[in-house]
Design an enzyme around this catalytic site. Structure first.
Site, PDB file in Angstrom:
ATOM      1  N   THR A  12       0.813  -1.216   0.000  1.00 10.96           N
ATOM      2  CA  THR A  12       0.000   0.000   0.000  1.00 10.96           C
ATOM      3  C   THR A  12       0.847   1.267   0.000  1.00 10.96           C
ATOM      4  OG1 THR A  12      -1.760  -1.155   1.190  1.00 10.96           O
ATOM      5  CG2 THR A  12      -1.801   1.236   1.265  1.00 10.96           C
ATOM      6  N   SER A  56       1.263  -7.999  -1.147  1.00 11.23           N
ATOM      7  CA  SER A  56       1.760  -8.671   0.050  1.00 11.23           C
ATOM      8  C   SER A  56       1.272 -10.112   0.146  1.00 11.23           C
ATOM      9  CB  SER A  56       1.329  -7.888   1.293  1.00 11.23           C
ATOM     10  OG  SER A  56       1.782  -8.504   2.468  1.00 11.23           O
ATOM     11  N   SER A  57       0.051 -10.366  -0.287  1.00 10.18           N
ATOM     12  CA  SER A  57      -0.490 -11.723  -0.203  1.00 10.18           C
ATOM     13  C   SER A  57       0.168 -12.672  -1.194  1.00 10.18           C
ATOM     14  CB  SER A  57      -2.009 -11.707  -0.417  1.00 10.18           C
ATOM     15  OG  SER A  57      -2.331 -11.145  -1.675  1.00 10.18           O
TER      16      SER A  57
END
Length: 339
Positions: A12, A56-57
Site C-alpha cells: 500500500t 503482500s499476499s
C-alpha cells in the site's frame, strides 16, 4: 555521508491515486522524494531499488531470497536498509530475513502503511521517515543502534521475528505481545538498549536454503480424525507447527496423540505454539501437555506462528537430520523466543 538503501517490494505504501480513473496504482519509487519531499532534509545519501510490485499476499520464499541477495550484494555500500513491504505478510518476511541474514551488524527495517503514501491522511510518510532515521542511527563509536531485522509501524520499532499483524483497520497494525519494543518514536526516538541484539565480529552470512515442506495444524473443538490425518500425511511433509490451546494444551483423544506420534516416528518435526497471542508454551503444566512432550513434540516457547514457520523452513533447509532440526527449534537463534 550516511547512506541508506530503500528496497521497495510493493504494498500500500507505494500506491497513489490516479486522478483520471480514481483507482490506486503503483508509482515509480525511484521518484520517492517527489512524494516525500521531507527526505531531502536528511543529510543522507538515499538510493532505491524497486521490485516489480508484489501484492503482500503474493509474497513467497523466492521473494525473500531476492531481498537477501540485494542486501548482501549491497551490504558494504550502505549503512542501513529499509524494506517497504505490504502489511499482510510483513511479519513472515521479517521472521524469514532474521534467520537468512546471520551476524547482522546493520539495521534492516521493514515498514509500510495502511493508507497509500499519496493520500492526505497517509501513515506512510511518518513510517518511512522514521524507518530511515532508525536505519541510519549510530552510536558514538560508529556502530548501528539497531543491528537486526525489525519492523517499524505507528511509532514503535519491534523485533521482526516477534511481531504479528493484528489490526487491518487502525494505523497500529502490528504488535509484539511477548517482547518489548526495541524503540519508541515520539519527539525523539528512544532506544531500549537492554533488549536490542548486539552485533558480533563475524562477517555477514547469507543463508538461502529453505524447505517449504511444512504445514500448520490448528486444533479446535470438534476437529475430525480425517482433518488431522490429511495434514500429517501430506506427501513430502517434514515439519508441522501445531497451534494448541493456552500454555500448549491439546485434546487427549487417543487417535489424535497416536497420529502425532506416528508422524514424529516418520521423522516429521512438530513444534508446539500457542493460539494465545501472549504467553508461552509450557508442556509440563498439564497432563495433556506432558503427553505431547513424551511423544516428542517440541516446545515453541513464546514463538509466533509466523516465526515458527520461517524457523522450520530455515532449519529443514539446512539439516537433513530431524534431531538437528529439533535441536535448533529448542534454541533461540535470533532472539525469536525466550527460554
Amino acid at each position: 555521508m550516511t547512506s541508506i538503501l530503500i528496497i521497495y517490494t510493493g504494498g500500500t505504501i507505494g500506491m497513489k491515486l490516479d486522478p483520471d480513473t480514481g483507482s490506486l496504482k503503483p508509482f515509480n519509487f525511484e521518484q520517492v522524494e517527489q512524494e516525500v519531499p521531507e527526505l531531502k532534509k536528511f543529510a543522507y545519501a538515499i538510493d532505491t531499488i524497486s521490485f516489480t510490485p508484489i501484492d503482500s499476499s503474493d509474497i513467497q520464499p523466492h521473494s525473500w531470497l531476492q531481498m537477501v541477495d540485494i542486501i548482501t550484494e549491497q551490504y558494504d555500500k550502505y549503512d542501513g536498509f529499509v524494506v517497504l513491504h505490504g502489511t499482510d505478510t510483513m511479519a513472515y518476511t521479517a521472521s524469514a530475513l532474521s534467520f537468512m541474514l546471520e551476524n547482522l551488524s546493520k539495521p534492516v527495517v521493514l515498514t509500510g502503511s495502511q493508507l497509500p503514501i499519496g493520500m492526505i491522511r497517509t501513515d506512510g510518510k511518518e513510517n518511512l521517515i522514521s524507518a530511515i532515521e532508525i536505519a541510519a542511527s549510530k552510536h558514538s563509536d560508529g556502530s548501528a543502534c539497531v543491528p537486526e531485522v525489525c519492523i517499524f509501524f505507528e511509532n514503535e520499532l519491534l523485533r521482526g521475528n516477534r511481531t504479528s499483524k493484528y489490526n487491518a483497520e487502525h494505523f497500529r497494525a502490528f504488535r509484539s505481545d511477548n517482547f518489548p519494543p526495541l524503540a519508541q518514536a515520539g519527539i525523539h526516538i528512544a532506544y531500549n538498549e537492554d533488549v536490542i541484539l548486539r552485533p558480533t565480529d563475524k562477517p555477514l552470512q547469507r543463508h538461502t536454503y529453505l524447505d517449504t515442506n511444512v504445514a500448520v495444524l490448528r486444533i479446535f473443538p470438534g476437529m475430525s480424525q480425517a482433518y488431522v490425518n490429511s495434514v500429517l500425511n501430506i506427501q513430502g511433509l517434514r515439519g508441522v507447527v501445531l497451534e494448541t490451546y493456552g500454555s500448549g494444551n491439546a485434546p487427549s483423544l487417543p487417535w489424535f496423540l497416536d497420529a502425532l506420534k506416528n508422524a514424529i516416528n516418520r521423522g516429521i518435526a512438530i513444534m508446539n505454539v500457542s493460539q494465545c497471542h501472549t504467553g508461552t508454551v509450557d508442556m509440563s503444566a498439564y497432563e495433556v501437555g506432558r503427553k505431547l512432550m513424551q511423544i516428542g513434540v517440541i516446545s515453541g516457547y513464546d514463538s509466533t506462528t509466523e516465526t515458527a514457520l520461517a524457523k522450520l523452513m530455515f532449519l529443514l533447509g539446512h539439516y537433513s537430520s530431524v534431531e538437528d532440526v529439533k535441536k535448533g527449534l529448542s534454541m533461540s537463534l535470533r532472539g525469536e523466543i525466550s527460554i
